[in-house]
Design a protein around this motif. Structure first.
Motif, mmCIF file in Angstrom:
data_model
loop_
_atom_site.group_PDB
_atom_site.id
_atom_site.type_symbol
_atom_site.label_atom_id
_atom_site.label_comp_id
_atom_site.label_asym_id
_atom_site.label_seq_id
_atom_site.Cartn_x
_atom_site.Cartn_y
_atom_site.Cartn_z
ATOM 1 N N LYS A 91 -3.537 10.526 -14.815
ATOM 2 C CA LYS A 91 -3.385 11.458 -15.937
ATOM 3 C C LYS A 91 -3.835 12.858 -15.532
ATOM 4 O O LYS A 91 -3.183 13.852 -15.869
ATOM 5 N N ARG A 92 -4.946 12.950 -14.794
ATOM 6 C CA ARG A 92 -5.436 14.254 -14.326
ATOM 7 C C ARG A 92 -4.417 14.906 -13.395
ATOM 8 O O ARG A 92 -4.198 16.110 -13.447
ATOM 9 N N VAL A 93 -3.788 14.096 -12.542
ATOM 10 C CA VAL A 93 -2.776 14.615 -11.614
ATOM 11 C C VAL A 93 -1.561 15.123 -12.390
ATOM 12 O O VAL A 93 -1.042 16.205 -12.110
ATOM 13 N N ARG A 94 -1.116 14.364 -13.387
ATOM 14 C CA ARG A 94 0.081 14.724 -14.168
ATOM 15 C C ARG A 94 -0.095 16.005 -14.982
ATOM 16 O O ARG A 94 0.886 16.634 -15.359
ATOM 17 N N LYS A 95 -1.324 16.412 -15.245
ATOM 18 C CA LYS A 95 -1.559 17.648 -16.006
ATOM 19 C C LYS A 95 -1.073 18.880 -15.247
ATOM 20 O O LYS A 95 -0.877 19.930 -15.839
ATOM 21 N N VAL B 26 -1.605 12.532 -3.304
ATOM 22 C CA VAL B 26 -0.413 11.939 -2.699
ATOM 23 C C VAL B 26 -0.608 10.430 -2.751
ATOM 24 O O VAL B 26 -1.639 9.923 -2.307
ATOM 25 N N GLU B 27 0.346 9.714 -3.322
ATOM 26 C CA GLU B 27 0.236 8.262 -3.464
ATOM 27 C C GLU B 27 0.291 7.529 -2.120
ATOM 28 O O GLU B 27 -0.369 6.519 -1.944
ATOM 29 N N GLU B 28 1.085 8.060 -1.190
ATOM 30 C CA GLU B 28 1.272 7.388 0.086
ATOM 31 C C GLU B 28 0.022 7.509 0.958
ATOM 32 O O GLU B 28 -0.783 8.415 0.803
ATOM 33 N N ILE B 29 -0.100 6.593 1.895
ATOM 34 C CA ILE B 29 -1.192 6.635 2.872
ATOM 35 C C ILE B 29 -0.820 7.681 3.918
ATOM 36 O O ILE B 29 0.279 7.662 4.462
ATOM 37 N N PHE C 250 -5.350 9.336 0.702
ATOM 38 C CA PHE C 250 -5.639 7.966 1.124
ATOM 39 C C PHE C 250 -5.261 7.776 2.593
ATOM 40 O O PHE C 250 -4.259 8.329 3.058
ATOM 41 N N TYR C 251 -6.051 6.969 3.300
ATOM 42 C CA TYR C 251 -5.818 6.688 4.712
ATOM 43 C C TYR C 251 -5.994 5.191 4.947
ATOM 44 O O TYR C 251 -6.771 4.542 4.255
ATOM 45 N N GLY C 252 -5.279 4.670 5.949
ATOM 46 C CA GLY C 252 -5.396 3.246 6.268
ATOM 47 C C GLY C 252 -4.858 2.950 7.637
ATOM 48 O O GLY C 252 -4.168 3.768 8.249
ATOM 49 N N LYS C 253 -5.157 1.746 8.143
ATOM 50 C CA LYS C 253 -4.719 1.382 9.498
ATOM 51 C C LYS C 253 -3.207 1.205 9.583
ATOM 52 O O LYS C 253 -2.624 1.234 10.651
ATOM 53 N N ASP C 254 -2.549 1.049 8.412
ATOM 54 C CA ASP C 254 -1.089 0.983 8.350
ATOM 55 C C ASP C 254 -0.648 1.641 7.043
ATOM 56 O O ASP C 254 -1.460 2.258 6.360
ATOM 57 N N ASN C 255 0.617 1.494 6.702
ATOM 58 C CA ASN C 255 1.131 2.149 5.489
ATOM 59 C C ASN C 255 1.045 1.267 4.242
ATOM 60 O O ASN C 255 1.602 1.615 3.209
ATOM 61 N N LYS C 256 0.312 0.168 4.327
ATOM 62 C CA LYS C 256 0.232 -0.767 3.199
ATOM 63 C C LYS C 256 -1.124 -0.772 2.492
ATOM 64 O O LYS C 256 -1.180 -0.905 1.278
ATOM 65 N N THR C 257 -2.215 -0.651 3.252
ATOM 66 C CA THR C 257 -3.557 -0.803 2.689
ATOM 67 C C THR C 257 -4.398 0.431 2.953
ATOM 68 O O THR C 257 -4.695 0.747 4.108
ATOM 69 N N ALA C 258 -4.791 1.115 1.897
ATOM 70 C CA ALA C 258 -5.653 2.289 2.024
ATOM 71 C C ALA C 258 -7.109 1.827 2.053
ATOM 72 O O ALA C 258 -7.566 1.176 1.113
ATOM 73 N N THR C 259 -7.817 2.171 3.128
ATOM 74 C CA THR C 259 -9.218 1.770 3.257
ATOM 75 C C THR C 259 -10.161 2.966 3.206
ATOM 76 O O THR C 259 -11.377 2.807 3.252
ATOM 77 N N LYS C 260 -9.596 4.170 3.120
ATOM 78 C CA LYS C 260 -10.399 5.391 3.056
ATOM 79 C C LYS C 260 -9.781 6.322 2.022
ATOM 80 O O LYS C 260 -8.559 6.451 1.945
#
Length: 126
Positions: free
Chosen positions: A12-16, A88-91, A28-38
């Motif tokens: 909601k904050r982003v959509r404003k 950004v939604e993507e990793i 978001f960051y992760g070892k691959d493009n599926k799981t964000a671990t950071k």
């Protein structure tokens, strides 16, 4: 992606949209493009400024689903009086930091998915 209360509040904050400075960025960051671990949240105080405050969170499972961490992120955003939130939604690549966790100019030896891959398009570049 399942959404809990805090994920909905963050979205909601982003959509404003752009409400001016300070701006909070969420990545978001992760070892691959599926799981964000950071998750990294940075506060940019004014136009042209470098981020003044940066906070990082880590999780073994997908951090985007952690209501506890997302609540901490929302609190951090509020504590820093951010008027705008960009996310950004993507990793966006590997959770390890070049020059800190592995040598400058090299690929992370722990995150082979990202080797030779553009972190924004996720396409192979060489």
């Amino acid at each position: 992606m399942a959404q809990g209360k805090n994920r909905k509040l963050l979205n909601k904050r982003v959509r404003k949209g752009n409400k001016g400075f300070p701006i909070a960025t969420v990545a978001f960051y992760g070892k691959d493009n599926k799981t964000a671990t950071k998750l990294v949240c940075a506060i940019i105080p004014y136009q042209g400024a470098e981020p003044e405050v940066i906070k990082k969170w880590f999780n073994e499972t997908d951090i985007r689903k952690s209501e506890i961490i997302l609540n901490e992120v929302l609190t951090f955003i509020d504590e820093n009086s951010a008027q705008t939130v960009g996310m950004v939604e993507e990793i966006l690549g590997c959770p390890h930091e070049e020059g800190i966790d592995y040598p400058e100019g090299e690929s992370c030896p722990k995150c082979l998915y990202w080797k030779g891959r553009d972190r924004f398009t996720q396409e192979m570049v060489h």
